[in-house]
Scaffold this motif. Structure first.
Motif, PDB file in Angstrom:
ATOM      1  N   UNK A 145       0.969  -1.300   0.146  1.00  0.00           N
ATOM      2  CA  UNK A 145       0.022   0.093  -0.027  1.00  0.00           C
ATOM      3  C   UNK A 145       0.776   1.127  -0.234  1.00  0.00           C
ATOM      4  N   UNK A 146       2.162   1.212   0.108  1.00  0.00           N
ATOM      5  CA  UNK A 146       3.054   2.233   0.312  1.00  0.00           C
ATOM      6  C   UNK A 146       4.140   2.234  -0.941  1.00  0.00           C
ATOM      7  N   UNK A 147       3.911   2.933  -2.042  1.00  0.00           N
ATOM      8  CA  UNK A 147       4.727   3.060  -2.908  1.00  0.00           C
ATOM      9  C   UNK A 147       6.425   3.470  -2.778  1.00  0.00           C
ATOM     10  N   UNK A 148       6.446   4.154  -1.538  1.00  0.00           N
ATOM     11  CA  UNK A 148       7.790   4.754  -1.118  1.00  0.00           C
ATOM     12  C   UNK A 148       8.563   3.491  -0.403  1.00  0.00           C
ATOM     13  N   UNK A 149       7.868   2.370   0.037  1.00  0.00           N
ATOM     14  CA  UNK A 149       8.466   1.305   0.552  1.00  0.00           C
ATOM     15  C   UNK A 149       9.282   0.326  -0.776  1.00  0.00           C
ATOM     16  N   UNK A 189      -1.877  -2.849  -7.312  1.00  0.00           N
ATOM     17  CA  UNK A 189      -1.505  -1.659  -6.529  1.00  0.00           C
ATOM     18  C   UNK A 189      -2.528  -0.608  -6.248  1.00  0.00           C
ATOM     19  N   UNK A 190      -3.067  -0.573  -5.302  1.00  0.00           N
ATOM     20  CA  UNK A 190      -4.197   0.348  -4.831  1.00  0.00           C
ATOM     21  C   UNK A 190      -3.980   1.649  -5.210  1.00  0.00           C
ATOM     22  N   UNK A 191      -2.884   2.209  -5.135  1.00  0.00           N
ATOM     23  CA  UNK A 191      -2.432   3.661  -5.337  1.00  0.00           C
ATOM     24  C   UNK A 191      -2.071   3.746  -6.942  1.00  0.00           C
ATOM     25  N   UNK A 192      -1.915   2.908  -7.732  1.00  0.00           N
ATOM     26  CA  UNK A 192      -1.515   2.895  -9.025  1.00  0.00           C
ATOM     27  C   UNK A 192      -2.060   3.968 -10.029  1.00  0.00           C
ATOM     28  N   UNK A 193      -3.281   3.841 -10.087  1.00  0.00           N
ATOM     29  CA  UNK A 193      -3.880   4.887 -11.026  1.00  0.00           C
ATOM     30  C   UNK A 193      -3.798   6.064 -10.507  1.00  0.00           C
ATOM     31  N   UNK A 201       6.607  10.641  -8.373  1.00  0.00           N
ATOM     32  CA  UNK A 201       7.541   9.602  -8.267  1.00  0.00           C
ATOM     33  C   UNK A 201       7.116   8.998  -6.888  1.00  0.00           C
ATOM     34  N   UNK A 202       7.757   7.766  -6.823  1.00  0.00           N
ATOM     35  CA  UNK A 202       7.258   7.037  -5.517  1.00  0.00           C
ATOM     36  C   UNK A 202       7.383   7.327  -4.231  1.00  0.00           C
ATOM     37  N   UNK A 203       8.080   8.506  -4.185  1.00  0.00           N
ATOM     38  CA  UNK A 203       8.344   9.229  -2.763  1.00  0.00           C
ATOM     39  C   UNK A 203       7.051  10.262  -2.625  1.00  0.00           C
ATOM     40  N   UNK A 204       6.269  10.090  -3.572  1.00  0.00           N
ATOM     41  CA  UNK A 204       5.191  11.120  -3.516  1.00  0.00           C
ATOM     42  C   UNK A 204       5.438  12.388  -3.917  1.00  0.00           C
ATOM     43  N   UNK A 205       6.613  12.937  -4.450  1.00  0.00           N
ATOM     44  CA  UNK A 205       6.986  14.007  -4.921  1.00  0.00           C
ATOM     45  C   UNK A 205       7.061  14.232  -6.437  1.00  0.00           C
ATOM     46  N   UNK A 211      19.111  12.533  -9.675  1.00  0.00           N
ATOM     47  CA  UNK A 211      20.494  12.464  -9.746  1.00  0.00           C
ATOM     48  C   UNK A 211      21.035  11.029  -9.315  1.00  0.00           C
ATOM     49  N   UNK A 212      22.464  10.949  -9.393  1.00  0.00           N
ATOM     50  CA  UNK A 212      23.230   9.492  -9.119  1.00  0.00           C
ATOM     51  C   UNK A 212      22.787   9.196  -7.660  1.00  0.00           C
ATOM     52  N   UNK A 213      22.618  10.049  -6.838  1.00  0.00           N
ATOM     53  CA  UNK A 213      22.610   9.840  -5.297  1.00  0.00           C
ATOM     54  C   UNK A 213      21.100   9.619  -4.988  1.00  0.00           C
ATOM     55  N   UNK A 214      20.110   9.647  -5.972  1.00  0.00           N
ATOM     56  CA  UNK A 214      18.512   9.686  -5.816  1.00  0.00           C
ATOM     57  C   UNK A 214      18.251   8.272  -5.303  1.00  0.00           C
ATOM     58  N   UNK A 215      17.350   8.150  -4.413  1.00  0.00           N
ATOM     59  CA  UNK A 215      17.124   6.934  -3.958  1.00  0.00           C
ATOM     60  C   UNK A 215      16.137   6.343  -5.075  1.00  0.00           C
ATOM     61  N   UNK A 216      15.780   5.022  -4.979  1.00  0.00           N
ATOM     62  CA  UNK A 216      14.774   4.449  -5.650  1.00  0.00           C
ATOM     63  C   UNK A 216      13.378   4.882  -5.849  1.00  0.00           C
ATOM     64  N   UNK A 217      12.914   5.112  -4.506  1.00  0.00           N
ATOM     65  CA  UNK A 217      11.509   6.188  -4.625  1.00  0.00           C
ATOM     66  C   UNK A 217      11.415   7.475  -5.334  1.00  0.00           C
TER      67      UNK A 217
END
Length: 230
Positions: A145-149, A189-193, A201-205, A211-217
């Motif tokens: 339920x949490x894309x940032x995970x 995925x309940x949040x997909x649509x 992005x998956x961190x909600x932003x 950038x290279x150091x950006x996290x996967x979310x």
């Protein structure tokens, strides 16, 4: 009309026809099905998805030098339900060259020109193994339920994410007549649509740059998993 004018008109017509032929593209289209074979503590799970590939290439070597080929994809990556609330997903890229590379690795075709590769695709009728290291990126959500995970799953170490007894044993790809996969991601995925519509992005932003150091979310959006018609 004089003979000279007739010759000039004919020459102009040939020039226009030749120019049109060079400026138009050659197009190849096919569907390919990627399958993952996953061993779990309960049983073997086989999950697949179909992606349609459309590749256009100008007949002009000069234009190709500047523009190259255009690849269009339609479909979704794999959604594999492993049971006990555990899922594994694959990104849709780099599916555009996956079948070609798998056929080369299997010795079915040599590393050739674009035309030779397309001819081999047209004739392809075999199921081909895919080297696990060449698979699209695999991911999982620690909380569905949490894309940032979202976390990356290494194809040779599923146990790190899912626990003891989970192994990716095989991956295959083949040309198929099946329609491109649609709806698996939205169903799972309940949040997909919401995220697909907003482009977040998956961190909600809403990131304009990563950038290279950006996290996967921070990097991932729904476009990494699905392409073409929504």
């Amino acid at each position: 009309m004089t003979k000279l004018r007739c010759i000039l008109l004919l020459g102009f017509s040939v020039m226009v026809a030749t120019s049109f032929w060079y400026l138009t593209d050659t197009t190849d289209t096919w569907q390919q099905e990627l399958s993952l074979y996953i061993s779990t503590p309960q049983s073997e799970v086989v999950a697949s998805s179909v992606v349609a590939i459309n590749v256009s290439k100008s007949r002009s070597d000069f234009l190709n030098h500047f523009g190259g080929k255009e690849w269009l994809l339609e479909g979704e990556g794999i959604v594999s339900d492993l049971g006990d609330g555990k899922f594994i997903f694959s990104l849709i890229y780099p599916q555009r060259i996956l079948l070609i590379e798998a056929m080369q690795d299997a010795g079915l075709i040599s590393v050739g020109s674009h035309e030779e590769n397309m001819d081999a695709i047209r004739k392809s009728d075999q199921v081909v193994d895919v080297a696990l290291i060449k698979l699209p990126k695999l991911i999982a959500f620690m909380d569905i339920n949490d894309p940032s995970s979202v976390v990356e799953v290494q194809p040779n170490n599923l146990e790190k994410v899912f626990g003891k007894g989970y192994f990716l044993t095989r991956a295959t790809i083949e040309k198929t007549s099946k329609a491109p996969t649609r709806g698996q991601l939205a169903y799972t995925l309940p949040w997909w649509k919401e995220y697909q519509k907003s482009g977040r992005h998956f961190d909600g932003e809403m990131h304009k740059l990563t950038f290279v150091h950006s996290t996967l979310p921070q990097i991932l959006t729904t476009s990494a998993f699905a392409a073409g018609r929504k």
